[in-house]
Design a protein around this motif. Structure first.
Motif, short mmCIF file in Angstrom:
data_model
loop_
_atom_site.label_atom_id
_atom_site.label_comp_id
_atom_site.label_asym_id
_atom_site.label_seq_id
_atom_site.Cartn_x
_atom_site.Cartn_y
_atom_site.Cartn_z
N GLY A 100 -20.43 -88.10 -12.90
CA GLY A 100 -21.55 -87.00 -12.41
C GLY A 100 -20.48 -85.22 -12.70
O GLY A 100 -20.51 -83.96 -13.02
N SER A 101 -19.38 -86.04 -12.56
CA SER A 101 -18.57 -84.66 -12.08
C SER A 101 -18.29 -83.92 -13.44
O SER A 101 -17.96 -82.95 -13.65
N GLY A 102 -17.59 -85.15 -14.44
CA GLY A 102 -17.69 -84.55 -15.70
C GLY A 102 -18.50 -84.22 -16.43
O GLY A 102 -18.78 -83.02 -17.57
N VAL A 103 -19.64 -84.68 -16.01
CA VAL A 103 -20.89 -84.33 -16.99
C VAL A 103 -21.22 -82.21 -16.14
O VAL A 103 -21.46 -81.45 -17.29
N GLY A 104 -20.70 -82.45 -14.72
CA GLY A 104 -21.41 -81.11 -14.73
C GLY A 104 -19.54 -79.81 -14.83
O GLY A 104 -20.33 -79.17 -15.00
N ALA A 105 -18.64 -80.20 -15.66
CA ALA A 105 -17.77 -80.03 -15.95
C ALA A 105 -18.20 -78.96 -16.81
O ALA A 105 -17.77 -78.00 -17.60
N PHE A 106 -18.83 -80.70 -18.27
CA PHE A 106 -19.22 -79.48 -18.93
C PHE A 106 -20.88 -79.08 -19.11
O PHE A 106 -19.89 -77.69 -19.92
N ILE A 107 -20.77 -79.18 -18.60
CA ILE A 107 -22.11 -77.74 -18.01
C ILE A 107 -21.43 -75.89 -18.21
O ILE A 107 -21.78 -75.58 -18.32
N ALA A 108 -20.74 -76.54 -16.69
CA ALA A 108 -19.98 -75.27 -16.15
C ALA A 108 -18.93 -74.57 -17.53
O ALA A 108 -18.27 -73.59 -17.37
N PHE A 109 -18.08 -75.60 -17.82
CA PHE A 109 -17.76 -74.74 -19.65
C PHE A 109 -18.85 -74.53 -20.42
O PHE A 109 -18.26 -73.22 -20.39
N ALA A 110 -19.84 -74.67 -20.20
CA ALA A 110 -20.80 -74.52 -21.42
C ALA A 110 -20.95 -73.07 -21.01
O ALA A 110 -20.91 -72.23 -21.42
N LEU A 111 -21.28 -72.92 -19.46
CA LEU A 111 -21.88 -71.35 -18.60
C LEU A 111 -21.15 -71.00 -19.18
O LEU A 111 -20.99 -69.36 -18.99
N CYS A 112 -19.28 -71.07 -18.91
CA CYS A 112 -18.42 -69.82 -18.75
C CYS A 112 -18.77 -69.42 -20.43
O CYS A 112 -18.10 -68.57 -21.03
N ASN A 113 -17.92 -70.33 -21.22
CA ASN A 113 -17.68 -69.98 -23.19
C ASN A 113 -18.93 -69.59 -23.45
O ASN A 113 -18.90 -68.00 -23.72
#
Length: 179
Positions: A100-113
């Protein structure tokens, strides 16, 4: 130590003392990062209230707030594991927490980008070629990242994650080759 802990220790090639030392260092670094995150949140809050709150809702504002909420949620989720409690978590908790943390980081990375892409587009102005190239690069690079995330989650979801009662943390049996 349990059988799975011994196997993971053998797979890591480290001694238990070295592993414990590394985990203690990781906990201290995570505590410092958490303090920095909280400090940054309070430091930027007056600017956020003045500059962002009064603006109409748009994609960038939505991404910023989603990223802020996700960051707090995952910070709390990770903190639960980082604090050496007497409570023993289950292997399922570790699987949900780490994936869940990895997927959350993936989503947060997309939002930042996506926010960075919007800011870059605003700075470049109306230049369709640059906008198309940047957008294409965003989707291609993010597509590749998504493939690696899926491969890693697939590898980790087959009994690779467990709770170490010796070290009081979630651990991995062997490092996936795609990481």
């Amino acid at each position: 130590m349990s059988r799975i802990e011994l196997q993971a220790l053998r797979n890591s090639g480290e001694t238990l003392e070295a592993l414990k030392k590394h985990m203690d260092a990781t906990r201290m670094i995570n505590a410092a990062a958490t303090a920095l995150f909280i400090y940054d949140t309070f430091l930027t809050l007056p600017d956020e209230v003045e500059l962002i709150w009064p603006k109409k809702w748009n994609v960038i504002k939505t991404c910023m707030y989603l990223n802020r909420l996700l960051s707090w949620f995952y910070l709390c989720l990770l903190a639960v594991q980082e604090v050496p409690l007497k409570t023993h978590f289950s292997d399922k908790f570790c699987e949900v927490q780490m994936i869940g943390s990895g997927v959350g980081a993936f989503i947060a990375f997309a939002l930042c980008n996506w926010m960075l892409l919007g800011r870059t587009k605003a700075l470049l102005g109306n230049r369709p070629l640059y906008t198309r190239l940047l957008t294409a690069f965003f989707f291609v690079s993010y597509g590749v990242t998504a493939v690696f995330v899926v491969m890693t989650v697939e590898n980790l979801s087959h009994g690779q994650l467990f709770y170490s009662k010796t070290l009081h943390l979630c651990a991995i049996l062997s490092r996936p080759h795609v990481m």
